[in-house]
Write an enzyme that holds these catalytic residues in place. Sequence first.
Site, PDB file in Angstrom:
ATOM      1  N   TRP A  99       0.836  -1.213   0.000  1.00 53.30           N
ATOM      2  CA  TRP A  99       0.000   0.000   0.000  1.00 53.30           C
ATOM      3  C   TRP A  99       0.859   1.247   0.000  1.00 53.30           C
ATOM      4  CZ3 TRP A  99      -4.313  -1.397  -1.810  1.00 53.30           C
ATOM      5  CH2 TRP A  99      -4.920  -2.598  -1.426  1.00 53.30           C
ATOM      6  N   ASP A 166      -1.736   6.756   6.121  1.00 48.42           N
ATOM      7  CA  ASP A 166      -2.759   5.779   5.757  1.00 48.42           C
ATOM      8  C   ASP A 166      -2.977   4.909   6.995  1.00 48.42           C
ATOM      9  OD1 ASP A 166      -4.216   3.604   4.880  1.00 48.42           O
ATOM     10  OD2 ASP A 166      -2.897   3.111   3.200  1.00 48.42           O
ATOM     11  N   LYS A 190     -11.889  -2.024   7.331  1.00 50.36           N
ATOM     12  CA  LYS A 190     -11.057  -2.866   8.181  1.00 50.36           C
ATOM     13  C   LYS A 190     -11.509  -2.781   9.641  1.00 50.36           C
ATOM     14  CE  LYS A 190      -8.651  -3.384   4.419  1.00 50.36           C
ATOM     15  NZ  LYS A 190      -7.534  -2.565   4.005  1.00 50.36           N
TER      16      LYS A 190
HETATM   17  C1  LIG Z   1      -7.039  -2.144   2.519  1.00 51.28           C
HETATM   18  C2  LIG Z   1      -6.001  -1.090   2.506  1.00 51.28           C
HETATM   19  C3  LIG Z   1      -5.930  -0.129   1.489  1.00 51.28           C
HETATM   20  C4  LIG Z   1      -6.861  -0.131   0.301  1.00 51.28           C
HETATM   21  O1  LIG Z   1      -8.074   0.372   0.655  1.00 51.28           O
HETATM   22  P1  LIG Z   1      -9.243   0.585  -0.431  1.00 51.28           P
HETATM   23  O2  LIG Z   1     -10.275   1.259   0.405  1.00 51.28           O
HETATM   24  O3  LIG Z   1      -9.637  -0.755  -0.942  1.00 51.28           O
HETATM   25  O4  LIG Z   1      -8.702   1.471  -1.506  1.00 51.28           O
HETATM   26  C5  LIG Z   1      -4.968   0.836   1.580  1.00 51.28           C
HETATM   27  N1  LIG Z   1      -4.100   0.875   2.606  1.00 51.28           N
HETATM   28  C6  LIG Z   1      -4.122  -0.039   3.600  1.00 51.28           C
HETATM   29  C7  LIG Z   1      -3.143   0.045   4.718  1.00 51.28           C
HETATM   30  C8  LIG Z   1      -5.075  -1.053   3.573  1.00 51.28           C
HETATM   31  O5  LIG Z   1      -5.110  -1.968   4.554  1.00 51.28           O
END
Ligand SMILES: *Cc1c(COP(=O)(O)O)cnc(C)c1O
Length: 356
Positions: A99, A166, A190
């Site tokens: 990511w 993020d 999540k």
């Molecule tokens: C799941 C995840 C993403 C992607 O998220 P989307 O909402 O599917 O774009 C990005 N960064 C991290 C750390 C993730 O766990």
Amino acid sequence: MKKHNFNAGPSILPREVIEKTAQAILDFNGSGLSLMEISHRAKDFQPVVDGAVALFKELLNIPDGYSVLFLGGGASLEFCMVPYNFLEKKAAYLNTGTWAKKAMKEAKAFGEVIEVASSADANYTFIPKGYDVPADVDYFHITTNNTIYGTELHADPEVNVPLVADMSSDIFSRPIDVSKYICIYGGAQKNLAPAGVTFVIVKNDAVGKVSRHIPTMLNYQTHIEKGSMFNTPPVVPIYAALQTLRWLKAQGGVEEMQRRAKLRSDMLYAEIDRNKLFRGTVTAPEDRSYMNICFVMADEYKELEADFLKFATEKGMVGIKGHRSVGGFRASCYNALPVESVQALIDCMQEFEKMH
Ligand SMILES: *Cc1c(COP(=O)(O)O)cnc(C)c1O
């Protein structure tokens, strides 16, 4: 049979969040209409957004001068919106996984991107340390929890530049010092809500400083000014997020979530380290994620991998197959996962060990 939900995302939510959302889908606030068939501008819906924003601020102790936004597009769209809105000349990124790398790739279209450190050569089995962040960058981007590789930054980094993070997979799992950040974002699926809503915590006065033109929908200013109501927001996931936030508060907030996360992960890592059949994949113990616990079969028992997966699945474990870039197993232990589920997985591991 009881299912133990270790899915990495979308993932487990508190049962009462699902029940309350289901109820509102059938009949929103006793209106005789479904949550899915009312206007996002209905008088009754505004308190849902306002309530979610207020609880976000309360639970994370967000200082004045920040906005909480609920947008579409997922964390993946934020990979692009962050540099669009904040990258004037250069930005620093810490490359800690898939990511982080994707975030960096998007930023390169907007300016100079400095990778301050990377653990890519070691398949991201640790979080790099001892790096320098240039003082003149517009921001330093981190991925606090690396969902795929099972590493986590357990504290906010000490740097003298604005942070962007993020926090898709560890939001609300520990207290954070929001004042160090100009932006914190994540997909909600999540730890917060069903898929479909992205949360963004943004510092108001950090926005509007870049010289480029920003398309209306990609401009944080648009959404700050309109309180996430510039266009139709994801109504059902926002409603579910509000229920999760209420649940979080009733459970004792982020300190309690951190205590539970540590308890769950300590239990599971202890078993991984003890059990002769398994080994953890993260090489630096201090970087082990509390949220996504990755492990593989010990080298001598490699051929048992499919058997263990089958065995555990038959005992009700769901979603423990590891991501293809790590292999083995990944037990995602988000806020809503009861400690009993971790114990059930440990019981499986011990029973399987006795069989071999
Ligand atoms: C799941 C995840 C993403 C992607 O998220 P989307 O909402 O599917 O774009 C990005 N960064 C991290 C750390 C993730 O766990």
